[in-house]
Write a protein that holds these residues in place. Structure first.
Motif, PDB file in Angstrom:
ATOM      1  N   GLY A 259     -18.641  30.054 -16.062  1.00  0.00           N
ATOM      2  CA  GLY A 259     -19.661  29.196 -16.668  1.00  0.00           C
ATOM      3  C   GLY A 259     -20.193  28.176 -15.682  1.00  0.00           C
TER       4      GLY A 259
ATOM      5  N   THR B  10     -24.042  27.972 -14.442  1.00  0.00           N
ATOM      6  CA  THR B  10     -24.773  26.734 -14.705  1.00  0.00           C
ATOM      7  C   THR B  10     -25.230  26.067 -13.416  1.00  0.00           C
ATOM      8  OG1 THR B  10     -23.486  26.409 -16.715  1.00  0.00           O
ATOM      9  CG2 THR B  10     -24.633  24.486 -15.868  1.00  0.00           C
TER      10      THR B  10
ATOM     11  N   SER C 241     -17.278  29.401 -22.719  1.00  0.00           N
ATOM     12  CA  SER C 241     -18.414  29.561 -21.814  1.00  0.00           C
ATOM     13  C   SER C 241     -19.601  28.710 -22.261  1.00  0.00           C
ATOM     14  CB  SER C 241     -18.813  31.036 -21.743  1.00  0.00           C
ATOM     15  OG  SER C 241     -19.897  31.202 -20.862  1.00  0.00           O
ATOM     16  N   ALA C 242     -19.907  28.740 -23.538  1.00  0.00           N
ATOM     17  CA  ALA C 242     -21.027  27.940 -24.054  1.00  0.00           C
ATOM     18  C   ALA C 242     -20.773  26.451 -23.860  1.00  0.00           C
ATOM     19  CB  ALA C 242     -21.256  28.252 -25.532  1.00  0.00           C
ATOM     20  N   MET C 243     -19.542  26.020 -24.081  1.00  0.00           N
ATOM     21  CA  MET C 243     -19.216  24.605 -23.912  1.00  0.00           C
ATOM     22  C   MET C 243     -19.339  24.178 -22.459  1.00  0.00           C
ATOM     23  SD  MET C 243     -16.027  24.115 -26.501  1.00  0.00           S
ATOM     24  CE  MET C 243     -15.901  22.377 -26.111  1.00  0.00           C
TER      25      MET C 243
ATOM     26  N   MET D  31     -21.211  25.588 -20.092  1.00  0.00           N
ATOM     27  CA  MET D  31     -22.613  25.594 -19.685  1.00  0.00           C
ATOM     28  C   MET D  31     -23.380  24.420 -20.284  1.00  0.00           C
ATOM     29  SD  MET D  31     -23.150  29.709 -19.638  1.00  0.00           S
ATOM     30  CE  MET D  31     -24.713  29.774 -18.782  1.00  0.00           C
ATOM     31  N   LYS D  32     -23.021  24.021 -21.490  1.00  0.00           N
ATOM     32  CA  LYS D  32     -23.680  22.876 -22.124  1.00  0.00           C
ATOM     33  C   LYS D  32     -23.169  21.552 -21.561  1.00  0.00           C
ATOM     34  CE  LYS D  32     -24.540  20.736 -26.565  1.00  0.00           C
ATOM     35  NZ  LYS D  32     -24.230  20.732 -27.987  1.00  0.00           N
ATOM     36  N   GLY D  33     -21.890  21.518 -21.184  1.00  0.00           N
ATOM     37  CA  GLY D  33     -21.265  20.265 -20.774  1.00  0.00           C
ATOM     38  C   GLY D  33     -21.522  19.848 -19.343  1.00  0.00           C
TER      39      GLY D  33
ATOM     40  N   LYS E 152     -23.610  18.735 -16.295  1.00  0.00           N
ATOM     41  CA  LYS E 152     -24.899  18.124 -15.941  1.00  0.00           C
ATOM     42  C   LYS E 152     -25.234  18.523 -14.507  1.00  0.00           C
ATOM     43  CE  LYS E 152     -24.668  15.919 -19.831  1.00  0.00           C
ATOM     44  NZ  LYS E 152     -24.170  16.909 -20.745  1.00  0.00           N
TER      45      LYS E 152
END
Length: 185
Positions: A49, A53, A121-123, A125-127, A129
């Motif tokens: 991730g 990202t 993975s979603a967390m 990529m979202k987390g 910066k």
């Protein structure tokens, strides 16, 4: 290392299909060994991730672009061995809902693992910066010489240190943990 703590805790909670850990009369906590199993299991997904990202922010000749995939493979080699204890830790974090714990406990690994990995993975990529990507790349490069089991233990060690209550002038002041780690015996 709040991002790692959020990722591990969030994966545990989300993989059980709950918005938050239910408050138990006897608070549930994870041993350092259980946290290490969760970290060992999640580390390849976390690294993948981070690579996805951060790739637009970093040099195509940088560490994550060039060496990241092989680092993910090294970490992934220990995933299967960590899964049984990681799964038990996820179930343990399920709170008071025994029916939900039973449902999750009876899911096949083939059903539960992709769900848990997708949430992690979603967390990640979202987390992350964009301004954190160079530091993440540096951290991955610094940790890369360590065997995967040492990396997981080191992350757990940092999580345990970060989980200690912060006392700000008040005697006995505590903080609520996002990842309940049991006090050392």
């Amino acid at each position: 290392m709040p991002l790692v703590r959020k990722i591990v805790c969030g994966a545990a909670l989300a993989s059980l299909g709950m918005a938050e850990v239910a408050a138990a009369q006897d608070p549930v906590c994870l041993s350092e060994r259980e946290v290490t199993s969760l970290v060992t299991y999640a580390l390849p997904v976390v690294m993948e991730g981070a690579i996805k990202t951060c790739s637009p922010q970093l040099s195509p000749q940088g560490y994550l672009s060039v060496q990241g995939p092989s680092l993910v493979q090294r970490y992934a080699a220990r995933k299967s061995a960590a899964w049984p204890e990681a799964k038990a830790a996820l179930i343990k974090l399920g709170g008071n809902d025994d029916k939900m714990k039973d449902v999750v406990a009876n899911l096949s690994d083939e059903a539960l693992q992709p769900f848990a990995e997708g949430i992690v993975s979603a967390m990640v990529m979202k987390g992350i910066k964009p301004g954190q990507c160079k530091a993440i790349e540096r951290g991955a490069r610094l940790l890369s010489p360590l065997p995967p089991e040492n990396t997981a233990e080191l992350v757990t060690f940092i999580l345990v240190l970060a989980d200690k209550p912060k006392v700000r002038g008040a005697v006995g002041a505590t903080k609520k943990s996002n990842l309940p780690i049991c006090p050392a015996a």
